[in-house]
Scaffold this motif. Structure first.
Motif, short mmCIF file in Angstrom:
data_model
loop_
_atom_site.label_atom_id
_atom_site.label_comp_id
_atom_site.label_asym_id
_atom_site.label_seq_id
_atom_site.Cartn_x
_atom_site.Cartn_y
_atom_site.Cartn_z
N LEU A 117 -6.92 6.79 -7.83
CA LEU A 117 -6.85 6.81 -6.36
C LEU A 117 -5.54 7.42 -5.89
O LEU A 117 -5.51 8.14 -4.89
CB LEU A 117 -7.02 5.39 -5.81
CG LEU A 117 -8.40 4.76 -6.07
CD1 LEU A 117 -8.49 3.38 -5.42
CD2 LEU A 117 -9.52 5.65 -5.58
N ARG A 118 -4.46 7.15 -6.59
CA ARG A 118 -3.19 7.79 -6.22
C ARG A 118 -3.30 9.31 -6.34
O ARG A 118 -2.82 10.04 -5.48
CB ARG A 118 -2.06 7.26 -7.11
CG ARG A 118 -1.51 5.92 -6.67
CD ARG A 118 -0.24 5.57 -7.41
NE ARG A 118 -0.49 5.19 -8.78
CZ ARG A 118 -0.76 3.96 -9.18
NH1 ARG A 118 -0.79 2.97 -8.29
NH2 ARG A 118 -0.97 3.68 -10.45
N ALA A 119 -3.95 9.78 -7.38
CA ALA A 119 -4.12 11.22 -7.56
C ALA A 119 -5.04 11.80 -6.49
O ALA A 119 -4.79 12.89 -5.95
CB ALA A 119 -4.67 11.52 -8.96
N LEU A 120 -6.11 11.09 -6.18
CA LEU A 120 -7.06 11.56 -5.17
C LEU A 120 -6.39 11.74 -3.81
O LEU A 120 -6.69 12.68 -3.07
CB LEU A 120 -8.22 10.57 -5.05
CG LEU A 120 -9.35 10.96 -4.10
CD1 LEU A 120 -10.25 12.02 -4.74
CD2 LEU A 120 -10.17 9.74 -3.70
N ILE A 147 0.83 -1.20 0.00
CA ILE A 147 0.00 0.00 0.00
C ILE A 147 0.87 1.25 0.00
O ILE A 147 0.51 2.27 -0.61
CB ILE A 147 -1.00 -0.02 1.18
CG1 ILE A 147 -2.09 1.03 0.98
CG2 ILE A 147 -0.31 0.20 2.51
CD1 ILE A 147 -2.98 0.81 -0.21
N SER A 148 2.04 1.21 0.63
CA SER A 148 2.94 2.35 0.59
C SER A 148 3.46 2.58 -0.82
O SER A 148 3.63 3.73 -1.26
CB SER A 148 4.10 2.14 1.56
OG SER A 148 3.65 2.03 2.90
N SER A 149 3.70 1.49 -1.55
CA SER A 149 4.17 1.64 -2.93
C SER A 149 3.05 2.14 -3.84
O SER A 149 3.30 2.83 -4.83
CB SER A 149 4.71 0.30 -3.45
OG SER A 149 3.67 -0.64 -3.65
N GLN A 150 1.80 1.79 -3.53
CA GLN A 150 0.67 2.24 -4.32
C GLN A 150 0.37 3.72 -4.10
O GLN A 150 -0.02 4.44 -5.03
CB GLN A 150 -0.57 1.42 -4.00
CG GLN A 150 -0.52 -0.02 -4.44
CD GLN A 150 -0.55 -0.17 -5.96
OE1 GLN A 150 -1.21 0.58 -6.67
NE2 GLN A 150 0.21 -1.13 -6.45
N LEU A 151 0.52 4.19 -2.86
CA LEU A 151 0.11 5.54 -2.50
C LEU A 151 1.30 6.45 -2.23
O LEU A 151 1.67 7.28 -3.04
CB LEU A 151 -0.84 5.49 -1.31
CG LEU A 151 -2.13 4.66 -1.53
CD1 LEU A 151 -2.98 4.63 -0.28
CD2 LEU A 151 -2.92 5.20 -2.71
N LEU A 180 -11.20 9.83 -11.66
CA LEU A 180 -11.45 8.67 -12.51
C LEU A 180 -11.56 9.08 -13.97
O LEU A 180 -11.06 8.38 -14.87
CB LEU A 180 -12.72 7.96 -12.05
CG LEU A 180 -12.64 7.20 -10.72
CD1 LEU A 180 -14.04 6.84 -10.23
CD2 LEU A 180 -11.79 5.94 -10.86
N GLU A 181 -12.19 10.20 -14.23
CA GLU A 181 -12.30 10.68 -15.61
C GLU A 181 -10.94 11.08 -16.17
O GLU A 181 -10.62 10.79 -17.33
CB GLU A 181 -13.27 11.86 -15.67
CG GLU A 181 -14.72 11.45 -15.44
CD GLU A 181 -15.69 12.61 -15.55
OE1 GLU A 181 -16.89 12.35 -15.78
OE2 GLU A 181 -15.25 13.77 -15.41
N ARG A 182 -10.13 11.75 -15.35
CA ARG A 182 -8.80 12.14 -15.82
C ARG A 182 -7.94 10.93 -16.14
O ARG A 182 -7.18 10.92 -17.12
CB ARG A 182 -8.11 13.03 -14.78
CG ARG A 182 -8.42 14.51 -14.92
CD ARG A 182 -7.51 15.35 -14.06
NE ARG A 182 -7.97 15.41 -12.69
CZ ARG A 182 -8.78 16.35 -12.22
NH1 ARG A 182 -9.21 17.31 -13.01
NH2 ARG A 182 -9.14 16.35 -10.95
N ALA A 183 -8.03 9.91 -15.30
CA ALA A 183 -7.19 8.73 -15.48
C ALA A 183 -7.63 7.88 -16.67
O ALA A 183 -6.81 7.18 -17.27
CB ALA A 183 -7.19 7.89 -14.21
N SER A 184 -8.91 7.92 -17.01
CA SER A 184 -9.44 7.03 -18.04
C SER A 184 -9.83 7.73 -19.33
O SER A 184 -9.95 7.09 -20.39
CB SER A 184 -10.68 6.31 -17.50
OG SER A 184 -11.73 7.24 -17.25
N GLY A 185 -10.08 9.04 -19.27
CA GLY A 185 -10.59 9.75 -20.43
C GLY A 185 -12.08 9.57 -20.67
O GLY A 185 -12.62 10.05 -21.67
N ALA A 198 -6.33 2.17 -14.43
CA ALA A 198 -6.87 3.53 -14.41
C ALA A 198 -7.47 3.86 -13.04
O ALA A 198 -7.32 4.98 -12.54
CB ALA A 198 -7.93 3.70 -15.50
N LEU A 199 -8.13 2.88 -12.43
CA LEU A 199 -8.69 3.11 -11.10
C LEU A 199 -7.60 3.39 -10.09
O LEU A 199 -7.71 4.32 -9.26
CB LEU A 199 -9.53 1.91 -10.66
CG LEU A 199 -11.03 1.96 -11.03
CD1 LEU A 199 -11.25 2.00 -12.53
CD2 LEU A 199 -11.77 0.76 -10.43
#
Length: 548
Positions: A405-408, A248-252, A424-429, A400-401
């Motif tokens: 979440l990293r951006a959020l 989780i530390s590597s993800q966030l 979610l829209e930014r990550a996926s278009g 993309a999800l």
């Protein structure tokens, strides 16, 4: 800050405190934010000494209002007139731009009564654990900090905290942040990464707790506090705890609250609670195997995610409660799906669907539901992770999800469900407004769509047709799997109701030579939609509260 009369009264009335219509003068528009809470607490007497540091944001002459459901003594604010009228604490005078202010008071924290946020453990409780040892817990919650003394109850506010607890020589005391434990005094400080009052105003104590180092991972020492004979620690394999913390530390990002994480157990009315640098777990978690395959481990993973999603990054408003719980559940699930035991993620999905299909409130209500958060928030624990995240996996892709979440959660602050949609829209278009309008936003009890499937077999092929319907005529974007079985053959087919389309029927033709014996819609339990004509699912198992 200047709390609106409606917001302040709503918060105080919910907590059972009086709210005077003329508690503060109407003139002036000064604003100040609480940037630091100093909270001294005597474990034996429950006497609290509270000191708030405030920063003026908007200058002017008038009053700034805070809240306290407890009567205050020795109330003072140098350079200002400080008073209490019912549950409102008013600081009145001249406020200069950027000035530092201080409010101090003493109060007595009562044992929580039956009318204090019913169904929760918020306030001060003194209980016996399963082994008969005394367990003391001072607990805040979303907009509930006035139960512990003067504060700003706004859910979106982050601040620094210092807690100073006086106690007996045999008491083991835990509190959020870095911890300095002396024989009769324990101090905790959150002076780096800020946190919200709902999780940072907390003290837990048990004289029988034994400190046991568990594992070191991602630069963090994980330490267990449990009484002799406790059963939760044995259900937390150290290697898996460490691996999840590293993952989780590597993800966030690196762990936001220092280099020690304390995990404690006690007689709580809920499964787990996230306090910065602390996780408190129910001592009964090993008994909840009908919920999650490994309930203690899942609960710890869930609460660890909250160190980022809930503590460092918090709620824009109580109505946005679902996103933090959905993120905690979803990231714990992703780990289970990618690294867990066989069947672990599938059992989590099945529980979400059972709970989510019975949700009594929209994932993100468009208006105040008219009941306390503790009454409507349980609806979010199943419907939230499904509607906000899992159902979007086939439409957007898991990468993309995770990017969203990293951006959020990339920086401290307050976030809303709308913020999640935008990321979610930014990550996926993709444009997700219609999806969120159908699945997430609403008033009252949600009406999920019903799905019906038909299959026609001819010349070695099967033509599948899935239709969706809903009483109000709402179209729900989704992707759903259909499983075909015949003899030894088994085939999975995905049919879509795409984002941005208007179709309520989806069809697909696939090769299938064996005589068709069974057709199963949503075999992996990934969508909230109901199956028309299907046998009723077993009732969802009773779900202990995740949080207060």
């Amino acid at each position: 800050m200047v709390l609106s009369r409606a917001a302040l009264c709503a918060s105080l009335l919910l907590l059972g405190a009086a709210c005077s219509e003329d508690a503060r003068p109407a003139q002036g528009t000064p604003s100040a934010q609480v940037v630091h809470y100093g909270y001294g607490f005597d474990l034996a007497s429950a006497e609290a000494r509270v000191t708030l540091q405030l920063q003026v944001e908007q200058p002017g002459e008038g009053c700034v209002a805070l809240a306290s459901a407890l009567p205050l003594r020795e109330l003072s604010a140098p350079g200002l007139q400080a008073s209490q009228d019912g549950g409102t604490v008013a600081l009145c005078g001249r406020f200069e731009q950027g000035a530092a202010l201080q409010l101090s008071a003493r109060t007595q924290v009562p044992l929580r009564g039956p009318d204090s946020l019913p169904g929760t453990q918020v306030g001060l409780t003194r209980l016996q654990d399963a082994s008969g040892h005394p367990f003391t817990y001072l607990l805040s919650w979303v907009e509930a900090c006035p139960l512990l003394g003067p504060c700003d109850p706004a859910a979106s506010r982050l601040a620094h905290f210092e807690l100073d607890v006086s106690h007996g020589p045999d008491d083991v005391v835990l509190c959020p942040g870095t911890r300095d434990a002396q024989p009769t005094r324990t101090r905790c400080a959150l002076l780096g990464t800020q946190a919200p009052t709902y999780s940072a105003l907390a003290v837990a104590a048990n004289p029988a707790w034994v400190r046991t180092p568990m594992v070191e991972a991602a630069g963090v020492s994980v330490v267990l506090y449990e009484v002799p004979g406790g059963r939760v620690g044995a259900a937390l394999p150290a290697a898996e705890v460490g691996d999840f913390l590293a993952w989780i530390s590597s993800q966030l990002s690196p762990f936001p609250y220092g280099d020690e994480l304390r995990v404690a157990t006690g007689p709580t009315a809920w499964m787990g609670m996230e306090h910065p640098a602390n996780v408190l777990l129910s001592e009964t978690l090993p008994d909840l195997g009908s919920l999650y395959q490994r309930p203690a481990l899942h609960a710890l993973r869930h609460e660890l995610v909250h160190q980022w999603a809930g503590d460092r990054t918090t709620l824009a408003s109580p109505l946005d409660f679902a996103w933090k719980e959905a993120v905690a559940e979803y990231l714990a699930y992703v780990y289970e799906d990618e690294r867990g035991l066989p069947g672990e993620a599938a059992q989590t999905r099945a529980l979400w669907r059972q709970q989510g299909r019975g949700a009594g409130y929209a994932v993100r209500p468009l208006e105040d539901p008219g009941v306390p958060l503790s009454a409507w928030s349980p609806s979010t624990y199943g419907a939230g992770p499904l509607a906000l995240l899992l159902q979007l996996e086939p439409l957007l892709g898991r990468p993309a999800l995770l990017t969203a979440l990293r951006a959020l959660l990339a920086s401290p602050g307050a976030r809303s469900v709308e913020d999640l949609r935008r990321e979610l829209e930014r990550a996926s278009g993709a444009d997700l407004r219609a999806y969120f309008d159908a699945w997430v936003y609403g008033r009252g009890e949600p009406e999920w769509p019903q799905l019906a499937v038909s299959a026609v077999q001819a010349e070695g092929q099967v033509t599948l047709t899935v239709t969706q319907s809903q009483g109000a005529g709402v179209r729900f974007p989704l992707a759903v799997q259909v499983e075909l079985e015949g003899g030894p053959a088994r085939e999975r087919v995905e049919l879509r109701f795409p984002l941005g389309a208007a179709n309520t029927t989806a069809t697909a033709t696939v090769p299938f030579a064996q005589a068709l014996e069974r057709v199963t819609l949503d075999p992996e339990k990934r969508v909230l939609a109901r199956v028309r004509g299907a046998l009723p699912e077993p009732a969802a198992p009773p779900l202990p509260r995740w949080h207060p």
